[in-house]
Design a protein around this motif. Structure first.
Motif, PDB file in Angstrom:
ATOM      1  N   GLN A 261       1.018  -1.471   0.510  1.00  0.00           N
ATOM      2  CA  GLN A 261      -0.170  -0.153  -0.168  1.00  0.00           C
ATOM      3  C   GLN A 261       1.222   1.539   0.089  1.00  0.00           C
ATOM      4  O   GLN A 261       0.481   2.541  -0.509  1.00  0.00           O
ATOM      5  CB  GLN A 261      -1.156   0.178   1.051  1.00  0.00           C
ATOM      6  N   PHE A 262       2.187   0.799   0.465  1.00  0.00           N
ATOM      7  CA  PHE A 262       3.247   1.772   0.996  1.00  0.00           C
ATOM      8  C   PHE A 262       4.194   1.840  -0.021  1.00  0.00           C
ATOM      9  O   PHE A 262       5.227   2.100   0.054  1.00  0.00           O
ATOM     10  CB  PHE A 262       3.260   2.582   2.051  1.00  0.00           C
ATOM     11  N   PRO A 263       4.005   1.467  -1.800  1.00  0.00           N
ATOM     12  CA  PRO A 263       5.297   1.270  -2.563  1.00  0.00           C
ATOM     13  C   PRO A 263       6.349   2.179  -2.450  1.00  0.00           C
ATOM     14  O   PRO A 263       7.828   2.066  -3.074  1.00  0.00           O
ATOM     15  CB  PRO A 263       4.833   1.275  -3.859  1.00  0.00           C
ATOM     16  N   ASP A 264       6.176   3.564  -1.921  1.00  0.00           N
ATOM     17  CA  ASP A 264       7.427   4.368  -1.883  1.00  0.00           C
ATOM     18  C   ASP A 264       8.374   4.807   0.038  1.00  0.00           C
ATOM     19  O   ASP A 264       9.432   5.734  -0.397  1.00  0.00           O
ATOM     20  CB  ASP A 264       7.249   5.883  -2.275  1.00  0.00           C
ATOM     21  N   ALA A 265       7.407   3.681   0.565  1.00  0.00           N
ATOM     22  CA  ALA A 265       8.260   3.923   1.661  1.00  0.00           C
ATOM     23  C   ALA A 265       9.093   2.731   2.612  1.00  0.00           C
ATOM     24  O   ALA A 265       8.536   1.220   1.924  1.00  0.00           O
ATOM     25  CB  ALA A 265       6.791   3.808   3.034  1.00  0.00           C
ATOM     26  N   ASP A 266       9.890   2.922   2.946  1.00  0.00           N
ATOM     27  CA  ASP A 266      10.362   1.466   2.908  1.00  0.00           C
ATOM     28  C   ASP A 266      10.134   1.057   4.080  1.00  0.00           C
ATOM     29  O   ASP A 266       8.892   1.747   5.216  1.00  0.00           O
ATOM     30  CB  ASP A 266      12.139   2.497   3.729  1.00  0.00           C
TER      31      ASP A 266
END
Length: 327
Positions: A261-266
């Protein structure tokens, strides 16, 4: 005629089989959420782990970008279920709408936003005197809860500090990093991402200071609930399982599960955020909304000057699905 029938019968049979298969397929539920945040981890986990699928529900998730927009989607029929602060349902009920939205399940029990400032300092709420704070849409839960906490800390909104309600909810981070305001109230993972970028610092949890209130809940038009009780029950069941799973599962595993759901978050960042929300006891243990909790919400709304009269709890909330799901 025989040749025509011999050609037509296989087509009719194929059509009937397709129709039956479609009737037995999953029920598509269009869910419009107020924001996309790790704050809603139990919802995303329930979807990722197949809890909705097991209830014969195919979830279509869209981001409304504010409770007012979520409510518009529900009332216009563009969404089947809305996910936002129940204050939006209170406003519509008081308007006298016959087919008003009804809350059937709760997810979070306190404010999920964090106060972000421009300097990494030892924080005291008195420092907000004379400041410019981006607080969100007027009459929305983030803004009203922020004002409630300010008053509790002896900082009167509009007198001691400016609470700016002119910036759209989903544009607040961009406005702050662009130079507007001294402070901003942000949800996660945005607050942590702003901090990691060196453009601000998380100073305090607004939810930890505000106490427990029914902050975000699921609702649908009264007619939709009456016409689709099995779908609503299945939805509440999946939410209840998501809440239980997140409560009992290691933070990193939760982060890994919701990471699509948060592809840009590590994943490390997501883990930190899950731990932060768990630390402030943000999530409900069951999807049941208690009347006393709603009354505390109404007190916050009255304090903000946004509520002229209180609503009938039984008209606003149908706990029958949540109570069954909790079992």
């Amino acid at each position: 005629m025989k040749r025509i029938l011999s050609l037509a019968l296989p087509l009719l049979l194929a059509f009937s089989l397709c129709a039956c298969a479609g009737a037995e397929g999953p029920n598509t539920v269009r869910l419009n959420e107020v924001a996309h945040s790790v704050f809603y981890a139990p919802l995303y986990a329930a979807d990722a782990l197949g809890f909705f699928k097991e209830e014969n529900i195919a979830l279509e998730l869209t981001n409304g970008g504010g409770a007012d927009k979520v409510m518009t989607a529900v009332l216009s029929g563009q969404a089947d279920v809305g996910f936002a602060g129940p204050e939006s349902c209170i406003y519509v009920l008081l308007e006298g709408r016959a087919d008003h939205p009804v809350v059937f399940s709760q997810l979070t029990k306190r404010d999920g936003s964090f106060l972000v400032g421009r300097e990494n300092v030892s924080f005291d709420w008195a420092q907000l005197r004379g400041s410019h704070i981006l607080g969100g849409r007027k009459g929305g839960m983030p803004e009203m809860t922020l004002e409630h906490v300010l008053r509790e800390k002896g900082v009167e909104p509009g007198t001691d500090a400016e609470v700016d309600t002119s910036v759209q909810f989903n544009m607040m981070a961009g406005a702050f990093t662009g130079g507007t305001g001294d402070y901003v109230a942000l949800f996660e993972p945005t607050a942590t991402e702003v901090e990691l970028a060196g453009q601000g610092y998380v100073l305090a949890s607004i939810g930890q200071e505000s106490g427990e209130i029914p902050y975000t809940a699921f609702f649908a038009a009264k007619s939709y609930i009456e016409q689709n009780p099995e779908v609503i029950q299945g939805f509440a069941n999946a939410v209840a399982r998501g809440l239980e799973w997140v409560a009992e599962t290691d933070a990193r595993r939760v982060a890994e599960t919701i990471s699509p759901q948060f592809p840009d978050a590590d994943v490390d960042v997501l883990t930190k955020v899950v731990e932060r929300y768990r630390a402030i006891d943000a999530w409900c243990r069951t999807p049941v909304m208690e009347q006393q909790a709603l009354e505390r919400l109404e007190s916050v709304m009255e304090e903000a000057g946004e509520l002229s009269e209180r609503v009938d709890f039984a008209a606003l909330v149908d706990n029958s699905f949540a109570r069954k799901a909790a079992k």
